[in-house]
Design an enzyme around this catalytic site. Sequence first.
Site, PDB file in Angstrom:
ATOM      1  N   LYS A 113       4.944  11.634 -10.320  1.00 51.56           N
ATOM      2  CA  LYS A 113       4.446  12.119  -9.030  1.00 51.56           C
ATOM      3  C   LYS A 113       5.198  13.347  -8.552  1.00 51.56           C
ATOM      4  CE  LYS A 113       2.072   8.211  -7.012  1.00 51.56           C
ATOM      5  NZ  LYS A 113       1.850   7.430  -5.817  1.00 51.56           N
ATOM      6  N   LYS A 196      -4.511   7.388 -16.469  1.00 54.63           N
ATOM      7  CA  LYS A 196      -5.147   6.272 -15.755  1.00 54.63           C
ATOM      8  C   LYS A 196      -6.055   6.818 -14.659  1.00 54.63           C
ATOM      9  CE  LYS A 196      -1.716   5.215 -12.248  1.00 54.63           C
ATOM     10  NZ  LYS A 196      -2.214   5.137 -10.917  1.00 54.63           N
ATOM     11  N   LYS A 199      -6.409   7.775  -7.655  1.00 54.79           N
ATOM     12  CA  LYS A 199      -7.030   8.187  -6.399  1.00 54.79           C
ATOM     13  C   LYS A 199      -7.143   9.698  -6.297  1.00 54.79           C
ATOM     14  CE  LYS A 199      -6.230   4.280  -3.487  1.00 54.79           C
ATOM     15  NZ  LYS A 199      -4.788   3.935  -3.440  1.00 54.79           N
TER      16      LYS A 199
HETATM   17  P1  AMP Z   1      -2.753   2.568  -5.484  1.00 57.41           P
HETATM   18  O1  AMP Z   1      -4.001   3.320  -5.835  1.00 57.41           O
HETATM   19  O2  AMP Z   1      -1.545   3.197  -6.086  1.00 57.41           O
HETATM   20  O3  AMP Z   1      -2.611   2.279  -4.038  1.00 57.41           O
HETATM   21  O4  AMP Z   1      -2.897   1.162  -6.189  1.00 57.41           O
HETATM   22  C1  AMP Z   1      -3.382  -0.036  -5.630  1.00 57.41           C
HETATM   23  C2  AMP Z   1      -3.446  -1.101  -6.709  1.00 57.41           C
HETATM   24  O5  AMP Z   1      -4.383  -0.723  -7.720  1.00 57.41           O
HETATM   25  C3  AMP Z   1      -2.104  -1.296  -7.423  1.00 57.41           C
HETATM   26  O6  AMP Z   1      -1.934  -2.673  -7.718  1.00 57.41           O
HETATM   27  C4  AMP Z   1      -2.274  -0.500  -8.681  1.00 57.41           C
HETATM   28  O7  AMP Z   1      -1.449  -0.945  -9.741  1.00 57.41           O
HETATM   29  C5  AMP Z   1      -3.745  -0.728  -8.995  1.00 57.41           C
HETATM   30  N1  AMP Z   1      -4.303   0.394  -9.786  1.00 57.41           N
HETATM   31  C6  AMP Z   1      -4.316   1.706  -9.440  1.00 57.41           C
HETATM   32  N2  AMP Z   1      -4.899   2.447 -10.407  1.00 57.41           N
HETATM   33  C7  AMP Z   1      -5.278   1.577 -11.375  1.00 57.41           C
HETATM   34  C8  AMP Z   1      -5.943   1.730 -12.635  1.00 57.41           C
HETATM   35  N3  AMP Z   1      -6.350   2.910 -13.081  1.00 57.41           N
HETATM   36  N4  AMP Z   1      -6.159   0.610 -13.374  1.00 57.41           N
HETATM   37  C9  AMP Z   1      -5.765  -0.602 -12.929  1.00 57.41           C
HETATM   38  N5  AMP Z   1      -5.141  -0.812 -11.767  1.00 57.41           N
HETATM   39  C10 AMP Z   1      -4.887   0.258 -10.988  1.00 57.41           C
END
Ligand code: AMP
Length: 328
Positions: A113, A196, A199
């Site tokens: 990041k 991956k 967002k």
């Molecule tokens: P975040 O988008 O960082 O707020 O992530 C929220 C939840 O979604 C967390 O538990 C992340 O580990 C999960 N997550 C985010 N991106 C992915 C992805 N590409 N595949 C699987 N899980 C994800």
Amino acid sequence: MNKKRVFSGIQPSGGIHIGNYLGAIKNWVDFQKDYDNIFCVVDLHTITVRQDPKILKEKIRETAGLLLACGIDVEKSVLFAQSYISAHSELAWILNCFTPMGWLEKMTQFKEKAAGGRERASVGLFDYPVLMAADILLYDTDVVPVGEDQVQHVELARDVAKRFNSLYEKDIFKIPEVKIKKETARVMGLSNSEKKMSKSDAGENNAINLLDTPDVISKKIMAAATDSENKILFDINRPAIYNLLVIYESFSGLTKGEIESKFVDGKYADFKKDLAELVAEKLKPIREKYKEISESGEIEKVLKQGADKARPMAEAKLKEVKEVIGLG
Ligand code: AMP
Ligand code: TRP
């Protein structure tokens, strides 16, 4: 018998995508019946990188609304926004004083990041896992369901908790367990299967947003990267098609064998068309429910009520921590 406690969080940044859904949210919904659940919109984590105030405010509500639309039920779970409970920030500060810099230096997500250079990254971005540890440890959490990218952070929370407990020779913090859903713990991007789904890509073809319309879903899937083999098989060595198949598997509930037989003579274009229809069909009720919830004007109330339920737990833990340290 007391149910085990689940805690997890999601950032109100960008658009919530099917990676978030399949890797995390869907499991949270499934856990609701067997666990005592707390889900948090982690807005303080989101300000570790610059945010537009107006958009952030909207995204906090949108994220909460989407969790409700996906099936988080406030009768079974507590849902709130992190900044509504100041104990999160306060415990994070205290834990900062018990976390060696060297532990944070090992966090791979900071390295990714802070791509613009660590000198320019905020201290908050570096410290992000300690705030996450505070979130988890405030609620005597047993289980933390997350996607794979967060496993290292949960391990850090465990280490911080163990260190604190051993310094004060008291089990102040429960040691949480991480839980991932193996198959969908890392949903990859559609146009770049080496990265991956994230967002920050939600506006582009790499991610399918939960609020995308069927047309947009179809456009993104039809444009998704594949390879030149034209064989629809779960082969981990062909990451682009493998990723699309995993998405198909999770949304359809079919087995790998059933999917391979279904498309045995199919071309990628046919498979993609089917996949786009399936994803659109599965996201339709979420989009409709979200519309209903956001128009009801109830989201703010849900977040306030959730915070009112969570706050006494958080404050009790914080008090215990302060007492053992000699504060107050
Ligand atoms: P975040 O988008 O960082 O707020 O992530 C929220 C939840 O979604 C967390 O538990 C992340 O580990 C999960 N997550 C985010 N991106 C992915 C992805 N590409 N595949 C699987 N899980 C994800
Ligand atoms: N850092 C997590 C992410 O970006 C979100 C998060 C914050 C979290 N606090 C948490 C997840 C506590 C689980 C438990 O995905």
